[in-house]
Design a protein around this motif. Structure first.
Motif, mmCIF file in Angstrom:
data_model
loop_
_atom_site.group_PDB
_atom_site.id
_atom_site.type_symbol
_atom_site.label_atom_id
_atom_site.label_comp_id
_atom_site.label_asym_id
_atom_site.label_seq_id
_atom_site.Cartn_x
_atom_site.Cartn_y
_atom_site.Cartn_z
ATOM 1 N N LEU A 74 0.832 -1.202 0.000
ATOM 2 C CA LEU A 74 0.000 0.000 0.000
ATOM 3 C C LEU A 74 0.868 1.253 0.000
ATOM 4 O O LEU A 74 0.644 2.186 -0.780
ATOM 5 N N VAL A 75 1.868 1.256 0.873
ATOM 6 C CA VAL A 75 2.787 2.400 0.954
ATOM 7 C C VAL A 75 3.583 2.541 -0.346
ATOM 8 O O VAL A 75 3.938 3.648 -0.755
ATOM 9 N N ALA A 76 3.833 1.415 -1.015
ATOM 10 C CA ALA A 76 4.593 1.431 -2.270
ATOM 11 C C ALA A 76 3.740 1.825 -3.472
ATOM 12 O O ALA A 76 4.271 1.999 -4.572
ATOM 13 N N GLY A 77 2.412 1.932 -3.301
ATOM 14 C CA GLY A 77 1.571 2.418 -4.387
ATOM 15 C C GLY A 77 0.839 1.375 -5.196
ATOM 16 O O GLY A 77 0.491 1.610 -6.353
ATOM 17 N N SER A 93 -4.577 5.020 -1.481
ATOM 18 C CA SER A 93 -3.539 5.355 -2.450
ATOM 19 C C SER A 93 -2.195 5.488 -1.747
ATOM 20 O O SER A 93 -2.118 5.530 -0.511
ATOM 21 N N ARG A 94 -1.142 5.557 -2.534
ATOM 22 C CA ARG A 94 0.195 5.726 -1.968
ATOM 23 C C ARG A 94 0.269 6.978 -1.094
ATOM 24 O O ARG A 94 0.832 6.951 0.003
ATOM 25 N N ALA A 95 -0.313 8.072 -1.579
ATOM 26 C CA ALA A 95 -0.263 9.326 -0.833
ATOM 27 C C ALA A 95 -1.012 9.211 0.491
ATOM 28 O O ALA A 95 -0.547 9.685 1.528
ATOM 29 N N VAL A 194 -8.833 0.888 17.178
ATOM 30 C CA VAL A 194 -10.132 1.166 16.572
ATOM 31 C C VAL A 194 -9.942 1.249 15.060
ATOM 32 O O VAL A 194 -9.231 2.118 14.568
ATOM 33 N N LEU A 195 -10.558 0.317 14.348
ATOM 34 C CA LEU A 195 -10.455 0.269 12.900
ATOM 35 C C LEU A 195 -11.768 0.732 12.292
ATOM 36 O O LEU A 195 -12.842 0.518 12.866
ATOM 37 N N ALA A 196 -11.665 1.371 11.125
ATOM 38 C CA ALA A 196 -12.867 1.886 10.478
ATOM 39 C C ALA A 196 -12.778 1.723 8.967
ATOM 40 O O ALA A 196 -11.703 1.896 8.380
ATOM 41 N N PHE A 197 -13.895 1.384 8.351
ATOM 42 C CA PHE A 197 -13.991 1.404 6.896
ATOM 43 C C PHE A 197 -14.190 2.858 6.473
ATOM 44 O O PHE A 197 -14.937 3.595 7.115
ATOM 45 N N CYS A 198 -13.533 3.260 5.396
ATOM 46 C CA CYS A 198 -13.627 4.640 4.923
ATOM 47 C C CYS A 198 -13.849 4.656 3.412
ATOM 48 O O CYS A 198 -13.319 3.811 2.688
ATOM 49 N N ASP A 199 -14.628 5.641 2.934
ATOM 50 C CA ASP A 199 -14.872 5.756 1.492
ATOM 51 C C ASP A 199 -14.366 7.078 0.918
ATOM 52 O O ASP A 199 -14.762 7.486 -0.172
ATOM 53 N N GLY A 200 -13.481 7.745 1.665
ATOM 54 C CA GLY A 200 -12.953 9.031 1.232
ATOM 55 C C GLY A 200 -13.618 10.187 1.931
ATOM 56 O O GLY A 200 -13.073 11.284 2.029
ATOM 57 N N GLU A 201 -14.829 9.932 2.440
ATOM 58 C CA GLU A 201 -15.592 10.970 3.139
ATOM 59 C C GLU A 201 -16.239 10.424 4.397
ATOM 60 O O GLU A 201 -16.146 11.021 5.477
ATOM 61 N N ASN A 202 -16.884 9.287 4.279
ATOM 62 C CA ASN A 202 -17.601 8.694 5.410
ATOM 63 C C ASN A 202 -16.724 7.684 6.158
ATOM 64 O O ASN A 202 -15.867 7.037 5.571
ATOM 65 N N VAL A 203 -16.998 7.570 7.457
ATOM 66 C CA VAL A 203 -16.240 6.686 8.342
ATOM 67 C C VAL A 203 -17.203 5.722 9.030
ATOM 68 O O VAL A 203 -18.203 6.157 9.612
ATOM 69 N N LEU A 204 -16.904 4.422 8.934
ATOM 70 C CA LEU A 204 -17.760 3.401 9.543
ATOM 71 C C LEU A 204 -16.903 2.569 10.504
ATOM 72 O O LEU A 204 -16.253 1.604 10.104
ATOM 73 N N PRO A 205 -16.881 2.946 11.796
ATOM 74 C CA PRO A 205 -16.004 2.258 12.753
ATOM 75 C C PRO A 205 -16.470 0.836 13.058
ATOM 76 O O PRO A 205 -17.654 0.523 13.045
ATOM 77 N N MET A 206 -15.487 -0.023 13.323
ATOM 78 C CA MET A 206 -15.753 -1.388 13.788
ATOM 79 C C MET A 206 -15.738 -1.378 15.311
ATOM 80 O O MET A 206 -15.419 -0.366 15.940
ATOM 81 N N VAL A 207 -16.059 -2.516 15.921
ATOM 82 C CA VAL A 207 -15.940 -2.608 17.374
ATOM 83 C C VAL A 207 -14.458 -2.508 17.741
ATOM 84 O O VAL A 207 -13.590 -2.853 16.947
ATOM 85 N N ALA A 208 -14.187 -2.031 18.926
ATOM 86 C CA ALA A 208 -12.801 -1.851 19.351
ATOM 87 C C ALA A 208 -12.157 -3.196 19.703
ATOM 88 O O ALA A 208 -12.829 -4.134 20.129
ATOM 89 N N SER A 209 -10.847 -3.265 19.508
ATOM 90 C CA SER A 209 -10.089 -4.472 19.853
ATOM 91 C C SER A 209 -8.854 -4.071 20.649
ATOM 92 O O SER A 209 -8.501 -2.883 20.717
ATOM 93 N N GLN A 210 -8.203 -5.049 21.240
ATOM 94 C CA GLN A 210 -6.985 -4.773 22.011
ATOM 95 C C GLN A 210 -5.926 -5.808 21.666
ATOM 96 O O GLN A 210 -6.148 -7.013 21.768
ATOM 97 N N ASP A 211 -4.768 -5.296 21.224
ATOM 98 C CA ASP A 211 -3.641 -6.133 20.815
ATOM 99 C C ASP A 211 -2.708 -6.345 22.011
ATOM 100 O O ASP A 211 -2.792 -5.636 23.016
ATOM 101 N N HIS A 261 -5.797 13.752 -0.790
ATOM 102 C CA HIS A 261 -5.549 12.311 -0.716
ATOM 103 C C HIS A 261 -6.740 11.601 -0.076
ATOM 104 O O HIS A 261 -6.628 11.085 1.045
ATOM 105 N N PRO A 262 -7.892 11.567 -0.733
ATOM 106 C CA PRO A 262 -9.054 10.906 -0.107
ATOM 107 C C PRO A 262 -8.733 9.480 0.300
ATOM 108 O O PRO A 262 -8.147 8.721 -0.475
ATOM 109 N N TYR A 263 -9.117 9.139 1.521
ATOM 110 C CA TYR A 263 -8.751 7.842 2.096
ATOM 111 C C TYR A 263 -9.861 6.833 1.891
ATOM 112 O O TYR A 263 -10.942 6.948 2.472
ATOM 113 N N VAL A 264 -9.578 5.809 1.074
ATOM 114 C CA VAL A 264 -10.511 4.713 0.849
ATOM 115 C C VAL A 264 -9.825 3.426 1.296
ATOM 116 O O VAL A 264 -8.753 3.081 0.805
ATOM 117 N N GLY A 265 -10.446 2.734 2.238
ATOM 118 C CA GLY A 265 -9.835 1.513 2.763
ATOM 119 C C GLY A 265 -10.159 1.363 4.229
ATOM 120 O O GLY A 265 -11.170 1.892 4.717
#
Length: 424
Positions: A74-77, A93-95, A194-211, A261-265
């Protein structure tokens, strides 16, 4: 729909396992995959950083959707390369992935967006690092700026430890990733992911976890890629979830969009819940490993539906549904991990794992018709239960029947869940 999953660890096995449950999916490929993934998908002999090879394979195989597991491609593009060829791929995206690719860049973004985080400085030479440590004292957290497989962080309680860590990093322990380092204050509280699905504008958080990053019980020993995780986190209530979304997740996605750099992922926020509120330890640009294992086991919603909604900018239409109760993952590692470790050891007992427990392969391979170890983190034994105790009991019972020479695992996964809320 033909799906390609990029990567070959426990997170990718969990992704393949979850994607395979979707009625939209007809065939799954995984590059490079592992012995466990091979039972669910066709493994492709391409490493995750071979972007050109992966693009070529996706075109030749008529792949409809590619899902990227690890951070390095992902970081490599990889997303930019796939999109340039008209291929559908899920990830930033890479950016946008620079939010994990450079901790210094991420810190600057947080500063501009007023996202709460630890006080810090960025240095690229030993005298400057030594001066900062002498002036500010310890404890201090020393971080490599770039990607270091989850091992580029040292929480130094003593000055000698801090000085040794900066000297080692600047001398090239992590290669280019450690040419710059971040020195920051040590935050006190409870760590939560806390992880979330993102579509560049909207944020959909998942339940929290602990590593559980440290290799030994009681959070002792060196940092690893993660020795276990559970979800959800008992003290992470609706009020805290609202605060994290409003002060951290949404501002980060908004700041990335404003920067072009809209964030999708999947956006991963590693947080410390302090008495002053949640603060960011780090951002990652993908599913965590091993957090993905319990999260995907709990997720009831079709993952493909969520990914397609994110890619099409319609996450607002999605409501995530979760199985009741808890899920926990216990990582079985090779002896010596996170340092040097042997490979090629025969794994037995996989056929004796109780029903309902999923064993996600992290570092395995086939050799002479047998499953053998092929990495530091070997397996992620994951189970659900009505309570956290029940989920852990199932996972540990399964961990005990699996054997390979020198098998190591922490026997205290979930121990922090029984403490009071860090803000009490």
């Amino acid at each position: 729909m033909k799906v390609l999953v990029v990567g070959g660890g426990g997170r990718e096995h969990a992704l393949v396992w979850k994607l395979a449950q979707s009625p939209l999916v007809t065939e799954i490929f995984c590059a490079p995959g592992n012995a466990g993934i091979a039972t669910l998908a066709s493994c492709v002999p391409l490493v995750a950083h071979d972007i050109e090879g992966l693009v070529d394979f996706a075109r030749r195989a008529d792949i409809d959707l590619t899902v990227v597991g690890p951070e390095a491609p992902l970081v490599a593009g990889i997303v930019d390369a796939f999109k340039a060829k008209g291929l559908r791929i899920f990830g930033p995206s890479r950016a946008a992935a620079a939010i994990e690719g450079s901790k210094a860049w991420a810190k600057e973004l947080m500063l501009k967006a007023r996202i709460p985080t630890a006080r810090y400085t960025v240095v690229d030479n030993l005298p400057a690092a030594q001066k900062y440590i002498k002036e500010h004292g310890v404890p201090v957290v020393v971080k490599a700026d770039g990607l270091a497989a989850g091992k580029g962080v040292v929480v130094a309680e003593e000055e000698t430890q801090a000085l040794a860590a900066v000297e080692e990093m600047l001398a090239g322990r992590f290669g280019e990733a450690g040419r710059r380092i971040i020195l920051e204050e040590k935050l006190e509280g409870e760590e939560v992911s806390v992880l979330a699905f993102c579509d560049g504008e909207n944020v959909l958080p998942m339940v929290a976890s602990q590593d559980h990053k440290r290799v030994f019980e009681g959070d002792q020993g060196p940092n690893t890629g993660g020795m276990g995780a559970y979800a959800p986190v008992p003290f992470y209530d609706a009020e805290l979830a609202k605060e994290v979304k409003e002060t951290i997740l949404c501002p980060a996605v908004r700041a990335l969009a404003e920067a072009g750099h809209p964030y999708v992922g999947v956006l991963y926020a590693g947080l410390m819940v302090t008495r002053e509120g949640p603060k960011v330890l780090e951002f990652n640009c993908r599913f965590g490993d091993p957090e993905a294992q319990p999260l995907l086991m709990l997720l009831k919603t079709d993952l493909v539906e969520v990914i397609l909604a994110a890619l099409e900018g319609r996450l607002k239409e999605i409501k995530l549904e979760w199985h009741p109760g808890f899920a926990a993952c216990v990582v079985l590692s090779a002896p010596g991990y996170p340092g040097d470790y042997p490979k090629g050891e025969i794994i037995t007992g996989l056929d004796q794992v109780p029903e309902g427990v999923e064993v996600f392969h992290a570092g395995t391979a086939w050799k002479g018709g047998q499953v053998v170890t092929n990495g530091g983190r070997v397996l992620g034994v994951t189970a659900r239960g009505a309570t956290l105790e029940e989920a852990l009991s199932h996972a540990y019972r399964a961990a005990e029947v699996i054997h390979f020479p020198g098998k190591h695992y922490r026997r205290d996964i979930g121990w922090r869940a029984y403490k009071l809320s860090p803000r009490s």
